[in-house]
Design a protein around this motif. Structure first.
Motif, PDB file in Angstrom:
ATOM      1  N   ARG A  18      64.929  43.675  19.906  1.00  0.00           N
ATOM      2  CA  ARG A  18      65.151  42.535  20.807  1.00  0.00           C
ATOM      3  C   ARG A  18      65.396  43.020  22.234  1.00  0.00           C
ATOM      4  NH1 ARG A  18      69.741  40.076  22.537  1.00  0.00           N
ATOM      5  NH2 ARG A  18      69.594  37.874  23.140  1.00  0.00           N
TER       6      ARG A  18
ATOM      7  N   VAL B 215      70.078  45.294  11.048  1.00  0.00           N
ATOM      8  CA  VAL B 215      70.552  44.496  12.188  1.00  0.00           C
ATOM      9  C   VAL B 215      70.442  45.290  13.491  1.00  0.00           C
ATOM     10  CG1 VAL B 215      72.590  43.409  13.204  1.00  0.00           C
ATOM     11  CG2 VAL B 215      72.051  43.040  10.795  1.00  0.00           C
TER      12      VAL B 215
ATOM     13  N   GLN C   5      68.369  47.729  14.157  1.00  0.00           N
ATOM     14  CA  GLN C   5      66.948  47.826  14.517  1.00  0.00           C
ATOM     15  C   GLN C   5      66.472  46.524  15.156  1.00  0.00           C
ATOM     16  OE1 GLN C   5      64.677  50.372  14.379  1.00  0.00           O
ATOM     17  NE2 GLN C   5      66.441  51.668  13.957  1.00  0.00           N
ATOM     18  N   LEU C   6      66.875  45.408  14.589  1.00  0.00           N
ATOM     19  CA  LEU C   6      66.514  44.122  15.192  1.00  0.00           C
ATOM     20  C   LEU C   6      67.091  43.997  16.595  1.00  0.00           C
ATOM     21  CD1 LEU C   6      66.910  41.586  12.236  1.00  0.00           C
ATOM     22  CD2 LEU C   6      64.800  42.491  13.220  1.00  0.00           C
ATOM     23  N   TYR C   7      68.317  44.477  16.775  1.00  0.00           N
ATOM     24  CA  TYR C   7      68.951  44.421  18.095  1.00  0.00           C
ATOM     25  C   TYR C   7      68.173  45.285  19.093  1.00  0.00           C
ATOM     26  CZ  TYR C   7      72.346  45.255  21.810  1.00  0.00           C
ATOM     27  OH  TYR C   7      72.946  45.379  23.032  1.00  0.00           O
TER      28      TYR C   7
ATOM     29  N   SER D  56      60.106  51.484  14.034  1.00  0.00           N
ATOM     30  CA  SER D  56      61.231  50.755  13.442  1.00  0.00           C
ATOM     31  C   SER D  56      60.871  50.211  12.062  1.00  0.00           C
ATOM     32  CB  SER D  56      61.662  49.609  14.366  1.00  0.00           C
ATOM     33  OG  SER D  56      62.106  50.101  15.606  1.00  0.00           O
TER      34      SER D  56
END
Length: 598
Positions: free
Chosen positions: A17, A10, A12-14, A347
């Motif tokens: 983004r 999560v 890494q996704l943040y 990532s």
């Protein structure tokens, strides 16, 4: 571990983004800055075009004025030359009148005046040695004795006679010296005299000089006046004219923009800001929905709102339609993601490493858990398998202590056989466990020779006759292989066959029916051992070759074993470069297929 992995995922996704959002903002700023620079350059080019146009017009006008001035000056100089010729003619008349007037006076004042040339004058005026010391040595129409200076005779008139014609006439070419010389006779004494007459008097010369100065001054004034009338255009006047042109209302937008130059400027500015995407752009009116020019980079010619940027072309234009430059990037997301390639790669790589470690850890944990469970089952099975023969031996040993039993030789022999059989049974169990241990460590040595598998199958069936007979097993033997000779260890191959036939016998709920067949296929020997026993599910079939694994039968322990037999079979077959496969169906039976190279 799962929560931590999900948390990292999560985060890494943040971060990805947020990085995408920042890159998107940076991309928007770069595009807006590019469009602002393009618009500034377009406005400057527009003003520069007007200035260059005015400058060219001014240069042409100045060139025309310069040529006209040169022609006018040429005309003035020609006119001045003509006037000079007229003045010269008039002066000659005045000089002629003056000379003729003076000539009349001389002729009236002296006797027999005669014009002499300059050379004659020089000879007369040159100093010479003479008795009298006279300086005159002239030749006249009189006869003079030079020694006595007595005049013998002369033809000089005693009376003044006015000539019928003028002495000087400028209509015929005459080369007159600055001073005209006369040889005359003194009216009183009759002696010869030299009289000089200036060609031009001082008054006439001053008059003529003053006329020339006036004419020259008049010419210079006229030329100077031509210079004042020349076209004069300053830089300020040019800027004022250009400003007036830029404020003209009726000039359409397409006449103020060079579309090709605009496209080139846009591409150059995008490359300057590290944007390699080829954009689609169009130019439309700001006050009307009218497209004047469009260049699309995609087939659909779409201008999506989220990928489109707008800017007025002439934002400072208050009098005319400023126009709008609309630029769209169909592959905007790919351009942003390409700038995020390093971030995304790191990532994704980190996540893959974490997922791999997580998966491997779970796999290792589950495997160790299964191995632990199987070892527990193995220990329980081994304890059970060892407990039965040990208990039997103990009972037989206790029976041997009974004096009645020892006296009965038949019972004694029977008990001795029981103890021997159970001891052999214990030894086979121990040997099997030790063989598996040696096989795992690679210490098991194979003594390979040529083995005929058809004969070996018969030998194994003969050795198992008693235990097969106990259950009334039905054996179907089909040795159809014409060539059944393989290269392997006869002992281990016999153990392989023993294990498979023994399992077929043990795992049959009713009367066992075992089918054994051999056949040849592409330099391979195929051995099939099938039964109609309890069978297995597909999940169980996948694990039967695992060490210590036994098909679960609930709480019952009807079938003895350690779960090592099929693992041993698979290892031996692999060492002989063969393969073993199993196909089974629950409650319908199982088939093992062994493939060995001939």
């Amino acid at each position: 571990m799962t929560v931590a992995l999900l948390g990292v995922f999560v985060m890494q996704l943040y971060y990805i983004r947020e990085a995408y959002y920042l890159k998107s903002q940076l991309f928007d700023e770069q595009v807006n800055q590019t469009l602002a620079n393009v618009v500034k350059k377009v406005e400057r080019l527009n003003v520069a075009d007007h200035l260059n146009k005015k400058d060219a017009e001014n240069k042409l006008r100045r060139l025309q004025d310069s040529r006209q001035r040169a022609l006018d000056i040429k005309d003035l100089r020609q006119q001045y030359a003509q006037e000079s010729e007229l003045r010269q003619a008039e002066r000659e008349n005045q000089i002629e009148n003056y000379l003729n007037q003076q000539d009349s006076i001389i002729r009236a004042s002296y006797r027999g005046p005669k014009l002499i040339s300059e050379n004659e004058f020089k000879s007369l005026s040159a100093p010479k040695a003479s008795i009298t010391g006279t300086r005159l040595d002239v030749e006249v129409d009189a006869l003079v004795d030079l020694n006595s200076l007595n005049l013998k005779g002369y033809s000089m008139r005693t009376k003044l006679i006015s000539p019928d014609s003028k002495t000087f006439n400028f209509r015929t070419p005459q080369n007159l010296p600055d001073t005209i010389r006369y040889l005359v006779a003194d009216p009183m004494t009759g002696n010869p005299l030299l009289v000089g007459l200036p060609k031009i008097s001082d008054d006439l010369e001053k008059k003529f000089r003053r006329q020339d100065e006036i004419a020259k001054k008049r010419l210079e004034l006229k030329i100077a006046s031509l210079g004042k009338d020349t076209f004069s255009y300053t830089r300020l006047s040019m800027v004022e004219d250009v400003s007036k042109e830029l404020q003209e209302v009726n000039v359409p937008l397409y006449q103020r923009i060079n579309f090709d130059v605009l496209g080139t400027l846009l591409k150059e500015e995008l490359l300057t800001h590290n944007i390699n995407q080829k954009p689609s752009f169009k130019i439309s009116l700001a006050k009307k929905d009218s497209v004047l020019y469009m260049e699309a980079s995609n087939i659909k010619k779409e201008f999506l709102p989220e990928n489109t940027y707008k800017i007025p072309l002439f934002g400072n234009d208050l009098f005319r339609d400023p126009g709008t430059l609309i630029v769209s990037f169909p592959n905007k997301n790919s351009a942003i993601l390409s700038n995020l390639s390093a971030t995304l790669a790191s990532s994704v790589g980190l996540l893959l490493v974490l997922v791999f470690i997580f998966s491997y850890t779970l796999y290792a944990i589950l495997k160790q858990k299964k191995i632990s469970e199987m070892k527990t089952d193995f220990i329980n099975n081994m304890t059970h398998e060892f407990k039965t023969p040990v208990a039997t031996i103990m009972i037989a040993s206790e029976a041997l202590k009974d004096p009645e039993v020892t006296e009965d030789k038949s019972r004694l022999s029977r008990l001795a056989n029981i103890i021997y059989d159970e001891n052999v049974r214990l030894g086979s169990h121990i040997e099997r466990v030790l063989s598996i241990a040696r096989l795992e460590k690679g210490e098991l040595k194979m003594e390979n020779t040529e083995v005929d598998m058809n004969d070996l199958i018969i030998i194994v069936l003969d050795s198992m006759e008693l235990q097969l007979h106990k259950r009334n097993a039905i054996i179907n033997l089909h040795t159809d292989a014409t060539n059944a000779v393989v290269y392997g260890d006869e002992l281990h191959l016999s153990n392989v066959l023993y294990n498979l036939i023994d399992n077929a016998n043990k795992y049959s709920a009713e009367v066992p029916e075992i089918t054994i067949s051999t056949r040849n296929t592409n330099k391979q020997l195929i051995i099939e051992i099938s039964d109609r026993g309890i069978g297995m599910t597909k999940e169980q079939s996948k694990r039967i070759f695992d060490q210590f694994y036994r098909v679960p039968t609930g709480n019952l322990h009807d079938v003895k074993g350690f779960g090592l037999g099929l693992n041993y079979v698979q290892d031996i077959i692999k060492k002989l470069n063969g393969t073993i496969k199993v196909s089974s169906e629950k409650d319908k039976g199982t088939t093992f297929e062994i493939s060995l190279p001939l």
